[in-house]
Motif scaffolding. Structure first.
Motif, PDB file in Angstrom:
ATOM      1  N   PHE A 186       0.982  -1.137   0.166  1.00 29.36           N
ATOM      2  CA  PHE A 186       0.150  -0.037   0.027  1.00 29.36           C
ATOM      3  C   PHE A 186       0.746   1.226  -0.107  1.00 29.36           C
ATOM      4  CE2 PHE A 186      -3.869  -2.181   1.454  1.00 29.36           C
ATOM      5  CZ  PHE A 186      -4.667  -1.741   0.452  1.00 29.36           C
ATOM      6  N   GLU A 187       2.064   1.318   0.755  1.00 27.53           N
ATOM      7  CA  GLU A 187       2.881   2.524   0.633  1.00 27.53           C
ATOM      8  C   GLU A 187       3.582   2.795  -0.368  1.00 27.53           C
ATOM      9  OE1 GLU A 187       5.477   1.529   3.645  1.00 27.53           O
ATOM     10  OE2 GLU A 187       4.516   1.879   5.336  1.00 27.53           O
ATOM     11  N   GLU A 188       3.788   1.637  -1.512  1.00 28.94           N
ATOM     12  CA  GLU A 188       4.265   1.730  -2.748  1.00 28.94           C
ATOM     13  C   GLU A 188       3.258   2.344  -3.662  1.00 28.94           C
ATOM     14  OE1 GLU A 188       6.673  -0.584  -6.338  1.00 28.94           O
ATOM     15  OE2 GLU A 188       5.466  -1.913  -4.585  1.00 28.94           O
ATOM     16  N   ALA A 192      -1.935   5.527  -6.593  1.00 32.21           N
ATOM     17  CA  ALA A 192      -3.113   5.100  -6.308  1.00 32.21           C
ATOM     18  C   ALA A 192      -4.015   5.783  -5.060  1.00 32.21           C
ATOM     19  CB  ALA A 192      -3.144   3.477  -6.019  1.00 32.21           C
ATOM     20  N   ARG A 193      -5.316   6.039  -5.326  1.00 34.90           N
ATOM     21  CA  ARG A 193      -5.985   6.896  -4.369  1.00 34.90           C
ATOM     22  C   ARG A 193      -7.182   5.865  -3.841  1.00 34.90           C
ATOM     23  NH1 ARG A 193      -1.875   8.372  -4.032  1.00 34.90           N
ATOM     24  NH2 ARG A 193      -1.017  10.423  -4.206  1.00 34.90           N
ATOM     25  N   PHE A 194      -7.441   4.843  -4.549  1.00 38.33           N
ATOM     26  CA  PHE A 194      -8.384   3.847  -3.932  1.00 38.33           C
ATOM     27  C   PHE A 194      -7.930   2.332  -4.478  1.00 38.33           C
ATOM     28  CE2 PHE A 194     -10.166   4.571  -8.379  1.00 38.33           C
ATOM     29  CZ  PHE A 194     -10.543   3.362  -8.557  1.00 38.33           C
ATOM     30  N   ALA A 231      -3.409   3.518   5.061  1.00 31.21           N
ATOM     31  CA  ALA A 231      -2.654   3.982   4.032  1.00 31.21           C
ATOM     32  C   ALA A 231      -3.038   5.353   3.215  1.00 31.21           C
ATOM     33  CB  ALA A 231      -2.075   3.099   3.082  1.00 31.21           C
ATOM     34  N   GLY A 232      -4.193   5.677   3.605  1.00 25.26           N
ATOM     35  CA  GLY A 232      -4.647   6.829   2.913  1.00 25.26           C
ATOM     36  C   GLY A 232      -5.542   6.574   1.666  1.00 25.26           C
ATOM     37  N   ILE A 233      -5.685   5.257   1.500  1.00 27.39           N
ATOM     38  CA  ILE A 233      -6.347   4.862   0.207  1.00 27.39           C
ATOM     39  C   ILE A 233      -7.692   4.299   0.268  1.00 27.39           C
ATOM     40  CG2 ILE A 233      -6.005   2.865  -1.871  1.00 27.39           C
ATOM     41  CD1 ILE A 233      -3.161   3.191  -1.275  1.00 27.39           C
ATOM     42  N   VAL A 234      -8.643   4.795  -0.434  1.00 29.58           N
ATOM     43  CA  VAL A 234      -9.943   4.405  -0.089  1.00 29.58           C
ATOM     44  C   VAL A 234     -10.334   2.924  -0.570  1.00 29.58           C
ATOM     45  CG1 VAL A 234     -12.568   4.734  -1.028  1.00 29.58           C
ATOM     46  CG2 VAL A 234     -11.044   6.607  -0.597  1.00 29.58           C
TER      47      VAL A 234
END
Length: 357
Positions: A124-126, A132-134, A170-173
């Protein structure tokens, strides 16, 4: 990413008249689709085909985001521009499929568990750095003789919840996808029972893992009879059954529900979405996250020939527009017939099994 930004992205993905393109087919899955049109499954062809979709003029009127495969999020076009940047230039939100696929569930013949949690935090960090945002994670539930078992549903629901928690961290939806497969001869009612039980258990697990409902989307199947059932339900009955199940199981805090097509042909998937939105208003946005149902027409128009690029893009835009109008219950036969590509409208794809939306 701040919590407020994730909620904004979740709502942007289900903005009025828009939905999501699922372009996250694995290399093996896209090979099957390319084989149907006699196109070699090379990295260059995969890149060119997906770039064709991503650069379709005016596509942002009806598509909000695109789910990518690991290979695609790293690819660049022939001029050296990352495909992620091309999406951003089009006003589209890049997303990423993060699960490692459904594998046999030990001790439970005929059932599967989705793998991919090991190392997911680092991935997810990568992926965030790559743009990537979702994200999306797919679980599959099969209806058959004595299945699904409660153990299978709970195991997959727990994995979905752990994935969603890591995604939000990770800030990803996260897009949570529990798919009850169309494979089989089960009735509409049996599908409704299994789908409602599955979604209820999924949200129990999401709550236990402290997943914020306002910062996620649900990607379920529609409630249909099995593809081998002799009694296929009408579009109206599918819409009513699906809405009934969702109202029983999905919290109103969830911004949107983005349906998978699940092997339905492209026109039928649009008709079902349209009928459900005509039954509104609903507590959540009812949108789409289609793979095959958006790509079948442009894929058969393209045929691997660069000279067919404009025709393929026109076919893709038409399918996106039809689904965009279905978002508000305004899809019609007249709109369907308005395609500039006769092949795309006349073609009735065969319903496939084990969808890879």
């Amino acid at each position: 990413m701040a919590a407020q930004e994730m909620e904004m992205i979740a709502r942007a993905l289900v903005a009025p008249n828009k939905g999501i393109l699922a372009a996250d087919e694995s290399t093996g899955t896209i090979e099957k689709r390319f084989k149907n049109i006699n196109v070699p499954n090379t990295e260059e062809n995969r890149r060119d085909y997906r770039e064709l979709l991503f650069t379709t003029p005016d596509i942002s009127k009806f598509i909000s985001g695109v789910i990518l495969y690991d290979e695609t999020i790293r690819q660049k076009n022939k001029e050296g521009t990352p495909l992620v940047e091309i999406l951003k230039q089009q006003g589209l939100i890049p997303g990423i499929k993060v699960d490692k696929g459904a594998k046999p569930l030990a001790g439970f013949p005929g059932e599967k568990i989705t793998e991919g949690l090991d190392g997911l935090r680092a991935r997810f960090e990568e992926y965030y750095k790559l743009g990537a945002r979702f994200s999306k994670w797919r679980a599959v539930i099969t209806i058959g003789n004595g299945i699904p078992t409660l153990a299978c549903i709970k195991a997959n629901a727990h994995a979905l919840a752990c994935y969603a928690a890591l995604s939000q961290e990770a800030g990803i939806v996260p897009i949570v996808e529990p798919e009850v497969l169309m494979d089989g001869s089960h009735t509409l009612q049996r599908c409704a029972e299994v789908t409602e039980l599955t979604i209820r258990i999924v949200f129990e697990e999401l709550f236990m893992q402290r997943v914020v409902f306002e910062q996620m989307l649900l990607k379920p199947n529609m409630v249909t009879a099995g593809k081998d059932s002799p009694e296929q339900a009408s579009v109206s009955d599918v819409a009513k059954a699906t809405i009934r199940v969702l109202r029983h199981s999905v919290p109103a805090a969830v911004p949107g529900i983005v349906f998978l097509s699940g092997g339905q042909n492209d026109i039928l998937a649009t008709e079902h979405l349209n009928a459900m939105n005509q039954l509104g208003p609903h507590p959540w946005q009812l949108s789409f996250s289609y793979g095959r149902a958006l790509q079948d027409a442009p894929l058969h128009a393209w045929l691997g020939n660069p000279s067919n690029r404009a025709t393929a893009q026109q076919a893709f835009l038409h399918r996106a527009e039809c689904n965009g109008m279905a978002r508000s219950g305004k899809y019609s036969e007249q709109l369907e017939a308005g395609s500039g590509n006769g092949q795309a409208t006349a073609r009735k794809p065969i319903v496939a099994s084990a969808s890879q939306d």
